[in-house]
Design a protein around this motif. Structure first.
Motif, PDB file in Angstrom:
ATOM      1  N   GLU A  32      38.530  37.933  38.116  1.00 29.55           N
ATOM      2  CA  GLU A  32      39.745  38.547  37.599  1.00 29.55           C
ATOM      3  C   GLU A  32      39.612  40.064  37.662  1.00 29.55           C
ATOM      4  O   GLU A  32      38.860  40.653  36.875  1.00 29.55           O
ATOM      5  CB  GLU A  32      40.025  38.120  36.157  1.00 29.55           C
ATOM      6  N   LEU A  76      43.036  43.847  43.081  1.00 25.24           N
ATOM      7  CA  LEU A  76      43.013  42.547  43.748  1.00 25.24           C
ATOM      8  C   LEU A  76      42.368  42.656  45.121  1.00 25.24           C
ATOM      9  O   LEU A  76      41.701  41.723  45.573  1.00 25.24           O
ATOM     10  CB  LEU A  76      44.434  41.998  43.860  1.00 25.24           C
ATOM     11  N   ILE A  83      44.755  36.049  38.977  1.00 22.77           N
ATOM     12  CA  ILE A  83      45.702  37.155  39.016  1.00 22.77           C
ATOM     13  C   ILE A  83      46.406  37.262  37.668  1.00 22.77           C
ATOM     14  O   ILE A  83      47.119  36.351  37.255  1.00 22.77           O
ATOM     15  CB  ILE A  83      46.731  36.947  40.144  1.00 22.77           C
ATOM     16  N   VAL A 109      47.410  43.916  37.649  1.00 24.35           N
ATOM     17  CA  VAL A 109      47.664  44.187  39.065  1.00 24.35           C
ATOM     18  C   VAL A 109      49.101  44.593  39.383  1.00 24.35           C
ATOM     19  O   VAL A 109      49.404  44.915  40.533  1.00 24.35           O
ATOM     20  CB  VAL A 109      47.285  42.963  39.931  1.00 24.35           C
ATOM     21  N   ILE A 159      50.470  45.175  46.463  1.00 22.49           N
ATOM     22  CA  ILE A 159      50.258  43.891  45.794  1.00 22.49           C
ATOM     23  C   ILE A 159      50.787  42.727  46.617  1.00 22.49           C
ATOM     24  O   ILE A 159      50.188  41.643  46.620  1.00 22.49           O
ATOM     25  CB  ILE A 159      50.876  43.906  44.376  1.00 22.49           C
ATOM     26  N   ILE A 184      48.325  39.628  47.507  1.00 26.27           N
ATOM     27  CA  ILE A 184      48.574  38.250  47.072  1.00 26.27           C
ATOM     28  C   ILE A 184      48.608  37.321  48.282  1.00 26.27           C
ATOM     29  O   ILE A 184      48.057  36.215  48.241  1.00 26.27           O
ATOM     30  CB  ILE A 184      49.870  38.167  46.249  1.00 26.27           C
ATOM     31  N   ILE A 226      43.704  31.407  45.015  1.00 28.42           N
ATOM     32  CA  ILE A 226      44.201  31.792  43.693  1.00 28.42           C
ATOM     33  C   ILE A 226      43.899  30.659  42.716  1.00 28.42           C
ATOM     34  O   ILE A 226      44.412  29.550  42.856  1.00 28.42           O
ATOM     35  CB  ILE A 226      45.713  32.093  43.738  1.00 28.42           C
ATOM     36  N   PHE A 283      46.844  32.165  37.172  1.00 27.77           N
ATOM     37  CA  PHE A 283      47.890  33.173  37.106  1.00 27.77           C
ATOM     38  C   PHE A 283      48.204  33.395  35.631  1.00 27.77           C
ATOM     39  O   PHE A 283      48.566  32.453  34.921  1.00 27.77           O
ATOM     40  CB  PHE A 283      49.134  32.695  37.857  1.00 27.77           C
ATOM     41  N   VAL A 329      53.037  34.733  44.178  1.00 27.66           N
ATOM     42  CA  VAL A 329      51.883  33.856  43.972  1.00 27.66           C
ATOM     43  C   VAL A 329      52.198  32.442  44.454  1.00 27.66           C
ATOM     44  O   VAL A 329      51.359  31.778  45.089  1.00 27.66           O
ATOM     45  CB  VAL A 329      51.469  33.878  42.484  1.00 27.66           C
TER      46      VAL A 329
END
Length: 274
Positions: free
Chosen positions: A143, A159, A178, A183, A189, A193, A200, A203, A236
């Motif tokens: 993270e 990230l 994330i 972020v 970004i 992502i 991932i 979230f 995401v």
């Protein structure tokens, strides 16, 4: 009577949001409000006991979205590093016992002024832990934290940095978590992502208050700040993430509210803003 919420099927309470509640109180609160999942913190689990915490959440029928936290790779001595790695192995075991396959890593600050070495050691430590994580069926979620935490919490602050570690390690049991709070400001970004697609592992949502009342405990409830949460969720999901969404809010004022009111507010804001 609780408000009849509709689509909460992906909502998870991160235990930090109800900081003063025990494991049992948080689990029972989720059941009352209809929140189907919870993300645990290790110190809260330790207060209740690992086996008892696992029993409570299992009997309640809740999913466990993650365990926080592992990481904190900042020791300078061989003995200190050995102890930190041993603690992370225990965290991996705890995650497996609780029924989650995600251990969130807060990677730790630099113990001195040498940021390159600190970041190199974070990657080395994660690589060392990966075989044990795989053996226990627990994925390690890096993270990245907001840069304001570089000095006291994490040297992994974008990230892009987290993605780069994951790409170099090329191991199925490592990925990224994330958190919009950390972020949302990143200029690239969208690209980052997309680069995290397939990796991932979690979230997390909350909001960025203006002005920010406290650097650590000043996060906002969704809708009270300036983060475009829905846009980030869309990105995401376009990257393939369809897992649970944790609400993680460190906020002194929120912690003084009755827990059930916090969960009611959390659920309604989730539907309105996430």
């Amino acid at each position: 009577m609780p408000t009849p919420f509709t689509d909460l099927s992906r909502l998870s309470l991160n235990q930090a949001t109800t900081q003063h509640w025990s494991v049992r109180q948080a689990v029972e609160g989720c059941v009352r409000v209809g929140v189907p999942a919870i993300g645990f913190w290790r110190h809260k689990v330790a207060e209740t006991g690992l086996q008892e915490s696992a029993r409570i959440v299992r009997e309640a029928g809740l999913q466990v979205s993650s365990l926080c936290r592992g990481g904190w790779f900042d020791a300078l001595t061989a003995e200190g590093r050995r102890k930190q790695l041993d603690d992370n192995r225990r965290a991996i075991e705890e995650a497996a016992t609780l029924g989650t396959d995600v251990l969130v890593l807060v990677c730790g600050p630099a113990a001195n002024r040498d940021l390159p070495s600190a970041r190199a050691y974070v990657e080395e430590a994660i690589a060392t832990l990966l075989p044990y994580a795989a053996e226990n069926g627990v994925r390690l979620g890096i993270e990245p934290l907001h840069p304001m935490y570089t000095g006291d919490r994490s040297v992994i602050v974008t990230l892009e940095q987290a993605n780069s570690i994951v790409q170099r390690l090329t191991h199925e049991y490592v990925g990224v978590v994330i958190d919009v709070y950390h972020v949302w400001w990143e200029p690239d970004i969208e690209a980052q992502i997309r680069a995290a697609a397939g990796r991932i592992l979690g979230f997390h949502i909350c909001d960025w208050l203006v002005p920010t009342p406290d650097m650590l405990n000043g996060r906002g409830m969704m809708g009270d700040g300036v983060i475009d949460i829905r846009r980030l969720r869309g990105l995401v999901e376009e990257a393939g993430y369809n897992g649970l969404i944790e609400v993680e809010i460190f906020n002194n004022a929120l912690w003084e509210m009755p827990g059930d009111e916090v969960l009611q507010l959390m659920a309604s804001r989730y539907l309105a803003h996430a």
